[in-house]
Motif scaffolding. Structure first.
Motif, short mmCIF file in Angstrom:
data_model
loop_
_atom_site.label_atom_id
_atom_site.label_comp_id
_atom_site.label_asym_id
_atom_site.label_seq_id
_atom_site.Cartn_x
_atom_site.Cartn_y
_atom_site.Cartn_z
N ALA A 135 0.85 -1.20 0.00
CA ALA A 135 0.00 0.00 0.00
C ALA A 135 0.88 1.24 0.00
CB ALA A 135 -0.91 -0.01 1.22
N SER A 136 1.92 1.17 0.78
CA SER A 136 2.79 2.31 0.98
C SER A 136 3.60 2.64 -0.28
CB SER A 136 3.68 1.92 2.15
OG SER A 136 4.39 2.96 2.60
N GLU A 137 4.11 1.60 -0.92
CA GLU A 137 4.95 1.82 -2.12
C GLU A 137 4.13 2.32 -3.31
OE1 GLU A 137 8.29 1.92 -2.80
OE2 GLU A 137 8.31 1.98 -0.61
N LYS A 138 2.83 1.95 -3.31
CA LYS A 138 1.94 2.39 -4.39
C LYS A 138 1.95 3.92 -4.51
CE LYS A 138 -2.29 0.79 -3.96
NZ LYS A 138 -3.37 -0.18 -3.94
N VAL A 139 2.12 4.59 -3.36
CA VAL A 139 2.11 6.05 -3.34
C VAL A 139 3.16 6.62 -4.28
CG1 VAL A 139 2.47 8.07 -1.88
CG2 VAL A 139 1.31 6.07 -0.97
N TYR A 140 4.36 6.02 -4.24
CA TYR A 140 5.45 6.60 -5.02
C TYR A 140 5.25 6.38 -6.52
CZ TYR A 140 7.56 7.69 -0.59
OH TYR A 140 7.78 8.21 0.65
N SER A 141 4.68 5.23 -6.90
CA SER A 141 4.45 5.04 -8.34
C SER A 141 3.34 5.99 -8.80
CB SER A 141 4.13 3.58 -8.67
OG SER A 141 3.14 3.09 -7.83
N GLU A 142 2.34 6.17 -7.94
CA GLU A 142 1.25 7.09 -8.27
C GLU A 142 1.78 8.53 -8.38
OE1 GLU A 142 -1.67 5.98 -9.09
OE2 GLU A 142 -2.48 8.01 -9.40
N LEU A 143 2.68 8.89 -7.48
CA LEU A 143 3.25 10.25 -7.53
C LEU A 143 4.03 10.48 -8.81
CD1 LEU A 143 4.43 10.89 -3.84
CD2 LEU A 143 2.59 12.07 -5.08
N GLY A 144 4.71 9.43 -9.29
CA GLY A 144 5.44 9.54 -10.56
C GLY A 144 4.49 9.88 -11.69
N ARG A 145 3.33 9.20 -11.70
CA ARG A 145 2.33 9.49 -12.75
C ARG A 145 1.79 10.91 -12.60
NH1 ARG A 145 1.21 4.01 -12.44
NH2 ARG A 145 -0.15 4.18 -10.63
N LEU A 146 1.58 11.33 -11.35
CA LEU A 146 1.03 12.67 -11.13
C LEU A 146 2.00 13.76 -11.58
CD1 LEU A 146 -0.74 12.49 -7.66
CD2 LEU A 146 -1.77 12.68 -9.92
N ARG A 147 3.28 13.48 -11.43
CA ARG A 147 4.26 14.48 -11.86
C ARG A 147 4.13 14.73 -13.37
NH1 ARG A 147 9.49 14.77 -13.83
NH2 ARG A 147 9.50 12.51 -14.04
N LEU A 148 3.90 13.65 -14.11
CA LEU A 148 3.72 13.80 -15.57
C LEU A 148 2.47 14.61 -15.87
CD1 LEU A 148 4.67 10.18 -16.75
CD2 LEU A 148 6.11 12.22 -16.65
N ALA A 149 1.37 14.31 -15.12
CA ALA A 149 0.11 15.05 -15.33
C ALA A 149 0.31 16.53 -15.00
CB ALA A 149 -1.00 14.45 -14.47
N ARG A 150 1.10 16.78 -13.94
CA ARG A 150 1.36 18.16 -13.54
C ARG A 150 2.17 18.89 -14.63
NH1 ARG A 150 5.90 20.33 -9.56
NH2 ARG A 150 7.03 19.46 -11.32
N ASP A 151 3.15 18.20 -15.20
CA ASP A 151 3.97 18.83 -16.25
C ASP A 151 3.12 19.12 -17.48
OD1 ASP A 151 6.00 18.59 -14.50
OD2 ASP A 151 7.04 16.94 -15.53
N GLU A 152 2.22 18.20 -17.77
CA GLU A 152 1.30 18.38 -18.91
C GLU A 152 0.42 19.61 -18.69
OE1 GLU A 152 0.66 17.38 -22.53
OE2 GLU A 152 2.13 16.30 -21.30
N ALA A 153 -0.11 19.74 -17.45
CA ALA A 153 -0.96 20.89 -17.12
C ALA A 153 -0.16 22.19 -17.24
CB ALA A 153 -1.52 20.74 -15.70
N ALA A 154 1.08 22.14 -16.79
CA ALA A 154 1.94 23.34 -16.82
C ALA A 154 2.15 23.80 -18.26
CB ALA A 154 3.27 23.05 -16.14
N LYS A 155 2.24 22.83 -19.21
CA LYS A 155 2.40 23.20 -20.63
C LYS A 155 1.23 24.03 -21.11
CE LYS A 155 4.99 19.18 -22.11
NZ LYS A 155 4.71 17.86 -22.64
N GLY A 156 0.02 23.71 -20.57
CA GLY A 156 -1.17 24.48 -20.94
C GLY A 156 -1.33 25.72 -20.07
#
Ligand code: 5AD
Ligand code: SF4
Length: 474
Positions: A56-77
């Motif tokens: 459960a705990s490690e899932k957080v870090y893989s999810e955060l990796g995906r969120l960073r990409l979503a955040r970068d995508e949002a920043a482009k817009g």
């Protein structure tokens, strides 16, 4: 007026996290946040995390990796997306989280959700904000009440936190470290929440806490009340037709709780009572402070006052030092008790807990094999329990319209989903889901589809005024 900001919350783990996610929505609503189902258009994403097992705990870090990409995508817009980590991983790992994933703006422990607006503003200015203190003040006093529309949107069944934290210190468990010492909310505060819920359509309450039957909140008489006494009081709240509570420890089952099961029809005959293991040697190493025989005696006390009562449990396989004989004692206990369902987990060492230091780790292959055997037994018991409902008439609390037209879905006393087509039994009656949702009605169960019971209404709802179809010309 500023356009609403969009909030996406991903919750992992226990019911307390589901409840806490709702509280975070309530805290952020006055700040102009509305919920969105999609990460991609969110202005704020909160991961409400669970630290109970490593997976459960490690899932957080893989999810955060995906969120960073979503955040970068949002920043482009040209859009700024903030990322917050809440829950027990936030509490346990704090700064380690931003070290491993610098895209995180806010880290907030479960005792600090009322400070979210300030932390978000601080992060917007300073780039980052962390708060994982255990404040002395009662956070509940600072959490805003949900708005009536929010309560209605959440449906007829609600969680209410009545206590938080745990003083038991089972040797495998992080909860005493992440959620802190046991604290009970005062009765008056709970009654206040419940009145508001009931006024807005809630019919079923599940009182939650990490060790809910250790409840000892101050009563209006200035004396501590037990969970049994609290349940008795809540059963008298107009509109509340079903009560549940979770999660309990066998050692905290007192006479008041047993009396509540004897006396209150609203208190559902289904209790989650984790035992973890059936071996006395392992129970001692887990610091559970009871034996398998003690546990069976607790079960017997419930059964003596409510013969129809059913139980579920949690089990850990592969605790350090667990032998085949210890494991067989667990299987024997499960067979003796006969559960309606249960959860089982492979032991996962948690940093900082005493068991993590114990030698004699059980090899992974043995853990897998034991988990498989235990799950087979649990599944067989669950199917037998569900099958036993076929042919019987059982009370169902209806929750919502089903996916198929004309279908209405509810739950039995044992939380089994029940799917019903009311129109089949009373042909010619228009039965809108609205006329049934929130009511408890008898349903004759005719079949089982996976975990759901299918059946027909055995009686008309009392306030059914809908005219027959013919009269409406439909
Ligand atoms: N490893 C495996 N399972 C655990 N649980 C708690 N801590 C651990 C751990 N370290 C299980 C227990 C508990 C449930 C919520 O999670 O069975 O009752
Ligand atoms: Fe964890 Fe439950 Fe034991 Fe408390 S009683 S330490 S929450 S397993």
């Amino acid at each position: 007026m500023a356009p609403p900001r969009k909030l996406h919350i991903n919750s992992y783990g226990c019911q307390m996290n589901v409840y806490d996610a709702q509280r975070m929505v309530d805290v952020l609503a006055p700040e102009g946040f509305v919920e969105t189902a999609s990460v991609d258009d969110a202005d704020l994403v909160i991961l409400n995390t669970c630290h109970i097992r490593e997976k459960a705990s490690e899932k957080v870090y893989s999810e955060l990796g995906r969120l960073r990409l979503a955040r970068d995508e949002a920043a482009k817009g040209g859009r700024k997306m903030q990322i917050a980590v809440a829950g027990c991983v936030a509490q346990a790992e704090g700064e380690e989280i931003v070290r491993r994933q610098p895209a995180v703006d806010v880290v907030v422990g479960p005792q600090s959700y009322h400070h979210l607006p300030r932390l978000l503003a601080q992060a917007a200015q300073a780039g980052r904000a962390l708060e994982t203190e255990f404040p002395v003040a009662d956070k509940f006093g600072f959490l805003p009440q949900p708005r009536p529309e929010a309560i209605r949107a959440r449906g007829i069944s609600a969680f209410v936190t009545v206590q938080e934290g745990c003083d038991k210190f089972c040797t495998f468990c992080v909860v005493p470290y992440t959620r802190g010492a046991e604290v009970s909310r005062p009765v008056a505060a709970i009654l206040d929440d419940v009145a508001r819920l009931a006024d807005n359509g809630v019919r079923e309450l599940t009182l939650i806490g990490q060790n809910v039957n250790a409840y000892h909140g101050d009563g209006p008489d200035g004396r501590p009340w037990t969970l049994g006494r609290l349940l008795q009081r809540l059963a008298a709240v107009p509109g509340i037709v079903r009560l549940r509570y979770s999660t309990s420890h066998p050692n905290d089952v007192d006479d008041d709780l047993i009396a509540a099961h004897r006396d209150l029809d609203a208190l559902m005959p289904f209790v989650h009572l984790p035992v973890q293991s059936g071996s006395d040697r392992i129970l001692a190493a887990m610091n559970r402070r009871h034996t398998a025989a003690d546990y069976r005696r607790v079960i017997d006390r419930f059964r003596a006052v409510r013969p129809e009562i059913a139980f579920s449990s949690d089990f850990i396989v592969g605790f350090p030092g667990e032998t085949e004989a210890d494991f067989e004692a667990t299987l024997a206990l499960v067979t003796q008790i006969g559960y309606a369902g249960s959860y089982s987990f492979k032991y996962s060492p948690r940093p900082g807990t005493p068991a993590a230091e114990m030698p004699e780790m059980v090899p992974a292959a043995a853990m897998d094999e034991r988990l498989e055997r235990l799950q087979q037994l649990i599944d067989a018991q669950q199917s037998a329990f569900n099958k036993a409902a076929i042919g019987r008439t059982v009370d169902v609390l209806f929750e919502r319209a089903g996916r198929k037209p004309g279908q209405i879905v509810g739950r039995t006393a044992y939380l089994q989903p029940a799917h019903v087509f009311p129109g089949h039994v009373f042909p010619g009656h228009v039965m809108a889901p609205d006329s049934i949702v929130g009511q408890v009605l008898p349903v004759r169960i005719d079949s089982l589809e996976r975990y759901s019971l299918l059946g027909e209404l055995a009686a008309m709802p009392p306030q059914q005024h809908a005219p027959p179809l013919a009269a409406t010309g439909a």
